[in-house]
Design a protein around this motif. Structure first.
Motif, PDB file in Angstrom:
ATOM      1  N   VAL A 114       0.814  -1.126  -0.033  1.00 16.66           N
ATOM      2  CA  VAL A 114      -0.018  -0.064  -0.168  1.00 16.66           C
ATOM      3  C   VAL A 114       0.960   1.126  -0.075  1.00 16.66           C
ATOM      4  CG1 VAL A 114      -1.884   1.387   1.398  1.00 16.66           C
ATOM      5  CG2 VAL A 114      -2.015  -1.261   1.297  1.00 16.66           C
ATOM      6  N   TRP A 115       0.817   2.035  -1.126  1.00 17.90           N
ATOM      7  CA  TRP A 115       1.390   3.306  -1.092  1.00 17.90           C
ATOM      8  C   TRP A 115       0.544   4.487  -0.466  1.00 17.90           C
ATOM      9  CZ3 TRP A 115       5.192   4.121  -5.608  1.00 17.90           C
ATOM     10  CH2 TRP A 115       5.996   2.964  -5.818  1.00 17.90           C
ATOM     11  N   SER A 116       1.188   5.277   0.381  1.00 17.30           N
ATOM     12  CA  SER A 116       0.535   6.114   0.991  1.00 17.30           C
ATOM     13  C   SER A 116       1.215   7.331   1.787  1.00 17.30           C
ATOM     14  CB  SER A 116      -0.525   5.587   2.312  1.00 17.30           C
ATOM     15  OG  SER A 116       0.024   5.066   3.359  1.00 17.30           O
ATOM     16  N   TYR A 117       0.745   8.525   1.904  1.00 16.58           N
ATOM     17  CA  TYR A 117       1.269   9.620   2.568  1.00 16.58           C
ATOM     18  C   TYR A 117       1.488   9.299   4.016  1.00 16.58           C
ATOM     19  CZ  TYR A 117       1.045  12.567  -1.617  1.00 16.58           C
ATOM     20  OH  TYR A 117       1.278  12.923  -3.002  1.00 16.58           O
ATOM     21  N   PRO A 118       2.721   9.089   4.781  1.00 11.19           N
ATOM     22  CA  PRO A 118       2.564   8.709   5.992  1.00 11.19           C
ATOM     23  C   PRO A 118       2.536   9.950   6.967  1.00 11.19           C
ATOM     24  CG  PRO A 118       4.973   8.950   5.293  1.00 11.19           C
ATOM     25  CD  PRO A 118       4.009   9.207   4.037  1.00 11.19           C
ATOM     26  N   THR A 119       2.177   9.748   8.335  1.00 10.67           N
ATOM     27  CA  THR A 119       2.182  11.045   9.215  1.00 10.67           C
ATOM     28  C   THR A 119       3.038  10.421  10.619  1.00 10.67           C
ATOM     29  OG1 THR A 119       0.112   9.918  10.128  1.00 10.67           O
ATOM     30  CG2 THR A 119       0.032  11.859   8.459  1.00 10.67           C
ATOM     31  N   VAL A 120       3.151   9.124  10.841  1.00 13.45           N
ATOM     32  CA  VAL A 120       3.569   8.540  12.055  1.00 13.45           C
ATOM     33  C   VAL A 120       4.388   7.352  11.567  1.00 13.45           C
ATOM     34  CG1 VAL A 120       3.578   7.494  14.413  1.00 13.45           C
ATOM     35  CG2 VAL A 120       1.901   9.249  13.630  1.00 13.45           C
ATOM     36  N   GLN A 121       3.996   6.656  10.919  1.00 17.01           N
ATOM     37  CA  GLN A 121       4.833   5.354  10.331  1.00 17.01           C
ATOM     38  C   GLN A 121       4.739   5.256   8.926  1.00 17.01           C
ATOM     39  OE1 GLN A 121       3.229   2.305  13.141  1.00 17.01           O
ATOM     40  NE2 GLN A 121       1.266   2.459  12.155  1.00 17.01           N
ATOM     41  N   GLY A 122       5.455   4.279   8.354  1.00 17.89           N
ATOM     42  CA  GLY A 122       5.417   3.877   6.820  1.00 17.89           C
ATOM     43  C   GLY A 122       6.423   3.056   6.450  1.00 17.89           C
ATOM     44  N   ASP A 123       6.197   2.710   5.189  1.00 14.44           N
ATOM     45  CA  ASP A 123       6.896   1.645   4.421  1.00 14.44           C
ATOM     46  C   ASP A 123       8.016   2.638   3.657  1.00 14.44           C
ATOM     47  OD1 ASP A 123       8.124  -0.614   3.515  1.00 14.44           O
ATOM     48  OD2 ASP A 123       6.618  -1.455   2.718  1.00 14.44           O
ATOM     49  N   CYS A 124       9.249   1.796   2.769  1.00 14.60           N
ATOM     50  CA  CYS A 124      10.071   2.692   2.274  1.00 14.60           C
ATOM     51  C   CYS A 124       9.401   3.906   1.207  1.00 14.60           C
ATOM     52  CB  CYS A 124      11.031   1.797   1.596  1.00 14.60           C
ATOM     53  SG  CYS A 124      10.297   0.537   0.424  1.00 14.60           S
TER      54      CYS A 124
ATOM     55  N   VAL B  43       9.241   7.974   0.537  1.00 17.22           N
ATOM     56  CA  VAL B  43       9.464   8.669  -0.636  1.00 17.22           C
ATOM     57  C   VAL B  43       8.541   9.675  -1.135  1.00 17.22           C
ATOM     58  CG1 VAL B  43      10.002   8.069  -3.189  1.00 17.22           C
ATOM     59  CG2 VAL B  43      11.053   6.673  -1.689  1.00 17.22           C
ATOM     60  N   LEU B  44       7.424   9.078  -0.867  1.00 19.49           N
ATOM     61  CA  LEU B  44       6.195   9.976  -1.419  1.00 19.49           C
ATOM     62  C   LEU B  44       6.288  11.543  -0.494  1.00 19.49           C
ATOM     63  CD1 LEU B  44       3.423   7.266  -1.586  1.00 19.49           C
ATOM     64  CD2 LEU B  44       4.220   8.676  -3.379  1.00 19.49           C
ATOM     65  N   LEU B  45       6.487  11.167   0.787  1.00 18.64           N
ATOM     66  CA  LEU B  45       6.392  12.432   1.372  1.00 18.64           C
ATOM     67  C   LEU B  45       7.532  13.409   1.139  1.00 18.64           C
ATOM     68  CD1 LEU B  45       5.134  14.087   3.880  1.00 18.64           C
ATOM     69  CD2 LEU B  45       6.325  12.937   5.376  1.00 18.64           C
ATOM     70  N   LYS B  46       8.833  12.744   0.967  1.00 20.40           N
ATOM     71  CA  LYS B  46       9.783  13.518   0.614  1.00 20.40           C
ATOM     72  C   LYS B  46       9.641  14.390  -0.736  1.00 20.40           C
ATOM     73  CE  LYS B  46      13.164  10.718   3.066  1.00 20.40           C
ATOM     74  NZ  LYS B  46      14.115   9.574   2.982  1.00 20.40           N
ATOM     75  N   GLN B  47       8.983  13.681  -1.720  1.00 23.35           N
ATOM     76  CA  GLN B  47       8.647  14.031  -3.133  1.00 23.35           C
ATOM     77  C   GLN B  47       7.812  15.327  -2.833  1.00 23.35           C
ATOM     78  OE1 GLN B  47       5.985  11.788  -5.771  1.00 23.35           O
ATOM     79  NE2 GLN B  47       7.530  11.879  -7.032  1.00 23.35           N
ATOM     80  N   TYR B  48       6.659  15.094  -2.033  1.00 20.92           N
ATOM     81  CA  TYR B  48       5.703  16.290  -1.818  1.00 20.92           C
ATOM     82  C   TYR B  48       6.231  17.285  -0.869  1.00 20.92           C
ATOM     83  CZ  TYR B  48       1.344  18.250   0.444  1.00 20.92           C
ATOM     84  OH  TYR B  48       0.601  18.990   0.819  1.00 20.92           O
ATOM     85  N   MET B  49       7.133  16.985  -0.093  1.00 20.16           N
ATOM     86  CA  MET B  49       7.732  18.253   0.693  1.00 20.16           C
ATOM     87  C   MET B  49       8.533  19.312  -0.307  1.00 20.16           C
ATOM     88  SD  MET B  49       8.504  16.615   4.185  1.00 20.16           S
ATOM     89  CE  MET B  49       9.320  18.039   4.905  1.00 20.16           C
ATOM     90  N   LEU B  50       9.219  18.450  -1.271  1.00 22.43           N
ATOM     91  CA  LEU B  50      10.526  19.252  -2.167  1.00 22.43           C
ATOM     92  C   LEU B  50       9.543  19.848  -3.106  1.00 22.43           C
ATOM     93  CD1 LEU B  50      13.132  16.510  -2.065  1.00 22.43           C
ATOM     94  CD2 LEU B  50      13.258  18.895  -1.474  1.00 22.43           C
ATOM     95  N   GLN B  51       8.486  19.252  -3.591  1.00 18.46           N
ATOM     96  CA  GLN B  51       7.718  20.053  -4.758  1.00 18.46           C
ATOM     97  C   GLN B  51       6.907  21.192  -4.028  1.00 18.46           C
ATOM     98  OE1 GLN B  51       4.663  17.421  -6.373  1.00 18.46           O
ATOM     99  NE2 GLN B  51       6.186  15.808  -7.511  1.00 18.46           N
ATOM    100  N   ARG B  52       6.650  21.116  -2.722  1.00 16.91           N
ATOM    101  CA  ARG B  52       6.219  22.209  -2.183  1.00 16.91           C
ATOM    102  C   ARG B  52       7.259  23.450  -1.841  1.00 16.91           C
ATOM    103  NH1 ARG B  52       1.608  22.665   1.129  1.00 16.91           N
ATOM    104  NH2 ARG B  52       2.931  23.590   2.668  1.00 16.91           N
ATOM    105  N   GLU B  53       8.487  22.965  -1.952  1.00 20.57           N
ATOM    106  CA  GLU B  53       9.417  24.040  -1.832  1.00 20.57           C
ATOM    107  C   GLU B  53       9.791  24.600  -3.236  1.00 20.57           C
ATOM    108  OE1 GLU B  53      11.503  25.039   0.636  1.00 20.57           O
ATOM    109  OE2 GLU B  53      10.117  24.094   2.116  1.00 20.57           O
ATOM    110  N   GLY B  54       9.105  24.147  -4.352  1.00 14.62           N
ATOM    111  CA  GLY B  54       9.400  24.733  -5.714  1.00 14.62           C
ATOM    112  C   GLY B  54      10.169  23.960  -6.583  1.00 14.62           C
ATOM    113  N   LEU B  55      10.539  22.747  -6.233  1.00 11.90           N
ATOM    114  CA  LEU B  55      11.346  22.027  -7.035  1.00 11.90           C
ATOM    115  C   LEU B  55      10.425  21.429  -8.089  1.00 11.90           C
ATOM    116  CD1 LEU B  55      13.364  22.004  -4.652  1.00 11.90           C
ATOM    117  CD2 LEU B  55      14.171  19.769  -5.230  1.00 11.90           C
ATOM    118  N   PRO B  56      10.836  21.101  -9.377  1.00 17.23           N
ATOM    119  CA  PRO B  56       9.953  20.568 -10.340  1.00 17.23           C
ATOM    120  C   PRO B  56       9.735  19.079 -10.355  1.00 17.23           C
ATOM    121  CG  PRO B  56      12.217  20.815 -11.251  1.00 17.23           C
ATOM    122  CD  PRO B  56      12.119  21.539  -9.887  1.00 17.23           C
ATOM    123  N   ALA B  57       8.508  18.789 -10.521  1.00 17.87           N
ATOM    124  CA  ALA B  57       8.168  17.387 -10.384  1.00 17.87           C
ATOM    125  C   ALA B  57       9.031  16.527 -11.337  1.00 17.87           C
ATOM    126  CB  ALA B  57       6.627  17.118 -10.769  1.00 17.87           C
TER     127      ALA B  57
END
Length: 200
Positions: free
Chosen positions: A98-108, A112-126
């Motif tokens: 199951v791929w999902s955005y984690p808040t407390v716990q998560g798989d590898c 990745v999904l959370l890091k991708q989301y955070m960096l996109q919010r910082e203005g990095l291109p998808a």
């Protein structure tokens, strides 16, 4: 999600100073992709829940790996690695994948999904932030975030707080998202199809 991210970065951002001195001394290289391959089933299901994250990119580019950008990459990698407790999908959901955005716990791949989301919010291109599937030296599947830069490709990994050039890791890279279309995947070196494994 936004409140969680803001709190996490403020609380853990100081960790970046420990690791963020400079980029790796040796310039990285870009991964070579060899054509369209299968989309991981977990990502397919994720795209059905979040279709806006799996669209063609309006433009294709890389990020300039300045000192400030390097610090940002290290900060996000450390913040997420420190905030999320590693748990397998079997432990959390009772199913293999199951791929999902984690808040407390998560798989590898959740890291990745959370890091991708955070960096996109910082203005990095998808197009420069690509989920990447690989095989570890012990044979287990794994996922990291590849960041495409003007100095080559680097990876953000929940198993390592360092940001490393992809060629400096002992992984066998299998496939990653297309830089042109986040819903499509490209083979790296070969198109062997493996199931993304769980974090330790």
């Amino acid at each position: 999600m936004s409140k969680f991210i803001s709190k996490m970065v403020v609380g853990l951002g100081f960790l970046a100073a420990t690791f963020a001195a400079t980029p790796a001394s040796a310039q990285s290289s870009a991964m070579i992709t060899t054509g369209i391959t299968s989309q991981p089933v977990g990502h397919y299901e994720f795209c059905k829940r979040y279709p806006g994250t799996c669209q063609p990119n309006a433009s294709v580019g890389v990020v300039s790996l300045t000192r400030a950008m390097w610090t940002k990459l290290v900060e996000v990698n450390n913040a997420v690695n420190s905030a999320i407790f590693p748990r397998t999908d079997e432990e959390m959901y009772g199913v293999p994948e199951v791929w999902s955005y984690p808040t407390v716990q998560g798989d590898c791949e959740d890291y990745v999904l959370l890091k991708q989301y955070m960096l996109q919010r910082e203005g990095l291109p998808a197009s420069a932030l690509l989920i990447t599937v690989l095989r570890q030296s012990n044979g287990e599947g794994h996922a990291v975030l590849t960041v495409r830069t003007d100095q080559g490709d680097y990876v953000l990994d929940n198993l390592d707080d360092r940001v490393l050039a992809w060629g400096d890791t002992d992984y066998e890279y299998l496939k990653r998202q297309s830089e042109r279309d986040a819903g499509k995947w490209l083979a790296i070196a070969d198109d062997r199809n493996i199931l993304v494994g769980s974090v330790r």
